[in-house]
Design a protein around this motif. Structure first.
Motif, PDB file in Angstrom:
ATOM      1  N   THR A  98       0.846  -1.205   0.000  1.00 52.82           N
ATOM      2  CA  THR A  98       0.000   0.000   0.000  1.00 52.82           C
ATOM      3  C   THR A  98       0.877   1.249   0.000  1.00 52.82           C
ATOM      4  OG1 THR A  98      -1.697  -1.186   1.225  1.00 52.82           O
ATOM      5  CG2 THR A  98      -1.845   1.206   1.231  1.00 52.82           C
ATOM      6  N   LEU A 149       1.541   2.795  -3.475  1.00 49.10           N
ATOM      7  CA  LEU A 149       0.464   3.247  -4.369  1.00 49.10           C
ATOM      8  C   LEU A 149       0.701   4.655  -4.898  1.00 49.10           C
ATOM      9  CD1 LEU A 149      -2.745   1.881  -2.589  1.00 49.10           C
ATOM     10  CD2 LEU A 149      -1.567   0.977  -4.591  1.00 49.10           C
ATOM     11  N   SER A 160      -3.284   5.496 -11.278  1.00 53.20           N
ATOM     12  CA  SER A 160      -4.390   4.625 -10.863  1.00 53.20           C
ATOM     13  C   SER A 160      -4.522   3.389 -11.730  1.00 53.20           C
ATOM     14  CB  SER A 160      -5.704   5.393 -10.900  1.00 53.20           C
ATOM     15  OG  SER A 160      -5.638   6.485 -10.028  1.00 53.20           O
ATOM     16  N   THR A 197      -2.054   0.422 -10.939  1.00 56.19           N
ATOM     17  CA  THR A 197      -2.225  -0.397  -9.739  1.00 56.19           C
ATOM     18  C   THR A 197      -3.417  -1.339  -9.844  1.00 56.19           C
ATOM     19  OG1 THR A 197      -3.448   1.403  -8.701  1.00 56.19           O
ATOM     20  CG2 THR A 197      -1.112   1.244  -8.200  1.00 56.19           C
ATOM     21  N   ALA A 210      -2.559   7.556  -2.048  1.00 54.70           N
ATOM     22  CA  ALA A 210      -3.361   6.791  -3.008  1.00 54.70           C
ATOM     23  C   ALA A 210      -4.456   7.677  -3.604  1.00 54.70           C
ATOM     24  CB  ALA A 210      -3.987   5.578  -2.333  1.00 54.70           C
ATOM     25  N   GLN A 259      -7.446   4.077  -6.457  1.00 57.51           N
ATOM     26  CA  GLN A 259      -6.534   3.177  -5.732  1.00 57.51           C
ATOM     27  C   GLN A 259      -7.096   2.813  -4.371  1.00 57.51           C
ATOM     28  OE1 GLN A 259      -2.985   5.600  -6.021  1.00 57.51           O
ATOM     29  NE2 GLN A 259      -2.119   4.303  -7.621  1.00 57.51           N
ATOM     30  N   HIS A 280      -9.819   0.212  -5.035  1.00 57.38           N
ATOM     31  CA  HIS A 280      -9.307  -1.080  -5.483  1.00 57.38           C
ATOM     32  C   HIS A 280      -8.409  -1.747  -4.441  1.00 57.38           C
ATOM     33  CE1 HIS A 280      -6.318  -3.444  -8.082  1.00 57.38           C
ATOM     34  NE2 HIS A 280      -7.380  -4.177  -7.928  1.00 57.38           N
ATOM     35  N   ARG A 281      -7.601  -0.949  -3.735  1.00 56.68           N
ATOM     36  CA  ARG A 281      -6.585  -1.548  -2.865  1.00 56.68           C
ATOM     37  C   ARG A 281      -6.947  -1.515  -1.385  1.00 56.68           C
ATOM     38  NH1 ARG A 281      -1.820  -4.027  -5.145  1.00 56.68           N
ATOM     39  NH2 ARG A 281      -2.081  -3.671  -7.366  1.00 56.68           N
TER      40      ARG A 281
END
Lengths: 279, 273
Positions: A101, A104, A109, A112, B187, B191, B194-195
């Protein structure tokens, strides 16, 4: 490196968490924000990476200026890692998955949506190795102990290759022995890599042991700011309200405090200070 | 002194007893109201019409008699429609998930871009849920012609109403802490979704999907009745020519498949826990 200029925070429910504050942070120091729960330490820390936007004033980074707007925020957050009190990990993911994480912010976007590059995975594994968890990289985080989870939290922060680490009560949910170990680990890594850190704590003994500089926070304001050695009894009284409350918050640091006050070294004598003063 | 104590104890007991009696009266009233509503509903629907039921019973008995023994002579002809039905349920569920996923993020309190979109997405889900799949089947048969395609479209679209709602609810109950951590690491919104959110809701979403697949298989058996392909089409043909022994055989085949699909679904959902 990072400046708070006249920053205050009032939450939508009307609570004023931080009153007008000017504060600067220089490179390569281990700064401890010291204060009781609810003093505004978390709010102050979250202003530093824009998780809580200031109601007034601005937060400025050296090269970015006011950290405001998605672009500046993303750049700033990528290089400003955060360690949280409750780890903030995803229990179902492996230690490695959680550590990734931290990467990121380095990818767009769409990128990832696919597995991250091998270089990122290797870096994440190195970070886990530094906190002694390389062996547990593929273990689900909800199967790790509290101390191990917080070490994954530190690994995630390191994976950002940060220029600054913010840590919000990083050891408050851990037992004393584990807390000491985890905080020591964070301190050691920051010193070894020359990463400045701003860490909020409520334990005076840890602050005295690890901090280069202490910022005392009470009731949403700064009541002390100086090198660790200058933190005296009167400042603790200001931070923690009454000397009795201070004694409760500071009990394990009795040796350090005894030197400063040059009074009787026993805890009982210290907690009776107000009586001897009034007498 | 002791007598006044006694009185106070007496008074307390009296209060307690009165409160207890009041509670009993209240639950009695509630039970009475429920019974009344049930009786009124039965009266309205003719379930209490003993004469009509009495006349119907022999007819039902006769029908049941005409169903046995089941006639499996055309069982080979059911294989293809049954495979079609399974395919319809799987394709329909996939279609539902594909539309539900983005809709759910718009219809979840914590991820919706703004209130207007939130209400629009919730409204769309309600509409899709309240139009029965059979009606959708009729509409799609009119639009794209007979066959399994209108069945898949009808099942998929109707399922979005329920699957999207459950997905949205799962997203709303997500732990916000890992989301904050992802945001703090720089992020982007996508992101974070999704993460930080998807990994948390994956078990619930898979569970809902498998459950909906089981449901869609049962629903797709009747889609054929409106011309939307599958085993329901065979069932309808046999019903039309009043070949009840064949009808029974088809029903038994459907029962076997439903049992199989439900068992498989239960195993899959058990794995996801």
């Amino acid at each position: 490196m990072l400046q708070l200029e006249g920053v205050s925070v009032t939450y939508p429910n009307g609570v004023r968490a931080l009153s007008r504050t000017d504060l600067g942070f220089a490179a390569s120091q281990f700064v401890v924000l010291l204060g009781p729960s609810g003093a505004g330490k978390s709010t102050l820390l979250r202003c530093l990476n824009g998780l809580v936007p200031p109601s007034e004033g601005r937060v400025c980074a050296d090269d970015l200026g006011d950290i405001h707007g998605p672009r500046a925020l993303r750049t700033h957050r990528r290089r400003t890692a955060m360690v949280f009190q409750h780890h903030q990990l995803i229990g179902r993911l492996s230690a490695l998955g959680n550590t990734l994480t931290g990467r990121l912010g380095y990818h767009p976007s769409w990128r990832t949506l696919f597995p991250l590059p091998r270089a990122d995975r290797l870096l994440a594994l190195e970070c886990l190795d530094r906190v002694g968890l390389a062996e547990r990289a593929l273990t689900r985080c909800d199967n790790l102990s509290g101390g191990q989870q917080q070490r994954v939290g530190i690994a995630r922060a390191l994976a950002q290759q940060p220029a600054l680490i913010l840590a919000d009560e990083p050891v408050a949910s851990l037992d004393p022995a584990t807390a000491r170990h985890v905080l020591g680990l964070l301190h050691e890594i920051c010193k070894a890599d020359g990463i400045p850190a701003i860490v909020s704590l409520h334990q005076v003994n840890y602050a005295r042991e690890f901090a280069d500089r202490i910022v005392g926070v009470a009731d949403g304001g700064i009541v002390f700011d100086g090198p660790t050695a200058e933190l005296g009894e009167e400042h603790l009284a200001q931070i923690y309200g009454s000397p009795a409350a201070m004694a409760r918050g500071a009990r394990p640091a009795s040796e350090g405090r005894a030197k400063v006050s040059a009074g009787p070294p026993s805890e009982v004598a210290l907690s009776e200070t107000p009586m001897s003063k009034t007498a | 002194m002791s007598s006044s104590e006694m009185r106070s104890v007496d008074r307390n007991f009296g209060d307690l007893l009165r409160a207890e009696a009041q509670g009993t009266r209240r639950s009695g009233l509630i039970v009475g109201a429920v019974v009344l509503i049930v009786l009124l509903s039965m009266l309205d629907t003719g379930l209490l019409d003993a004469q009509r039921l009495g006349e119907g019973l022999p007819a039902m008995w006769q029908l049941a008699g005409e169903m046995v023994p089941p006639d499996f002579s055309r069982v080979g002809d059911y294989v293809r429609p049954l495979i079609d039905t399974v395919a319809m349920s799987i394709a329909g569920t996939a279609l539902a998930v594909a539309f539900s996923l983005p809709l759910a993020f718009l219809a979840a309190n914590n991820t919706t871009p703004n209130r207007a979109i939130y209400h629009a997405a919730r409204g769309l889900l309600n509409v899709l849920r309240s139009v029965p799949e059979l009606i959708m089947g009729i509409v799609f048969v009119a639009a794209v012609g007979f066959g399994t395609l209108p069945g898949v479209l009808a099942l998929g679209l109707h399922s979005v109403g329920m699957v999207g709602k459950f997905f949205a609810e799962a997203i709303e109950h997500v732990d916000p802490k890992p989301i904050e951590a992802a945001r703090a690491a720089g992020a982007t919104g996508l992101q974070v979704i999704h993460r930080a959110i998807l990994p948390q809701v994956m078990p619930q979403m898979s569970d809902v999907t498998v459950y909906r697949w089981e449901y869609n298989f049962r629903a797709s058996t009747v889609m054929g009745m409106v011309g939307a392909g599958g085993i329901g089409f065979e069932l309808m043909s046999s019903l039309r020519i009043m070949n009840y022994q064949e009808v029974f055989a088809i029903l038994l085949c459907i029962l076997a498949c439903v049992t199989l699909v439900d068992a498989l679904g239960a195993v899959l959902r058990g794995r996801l826990k």
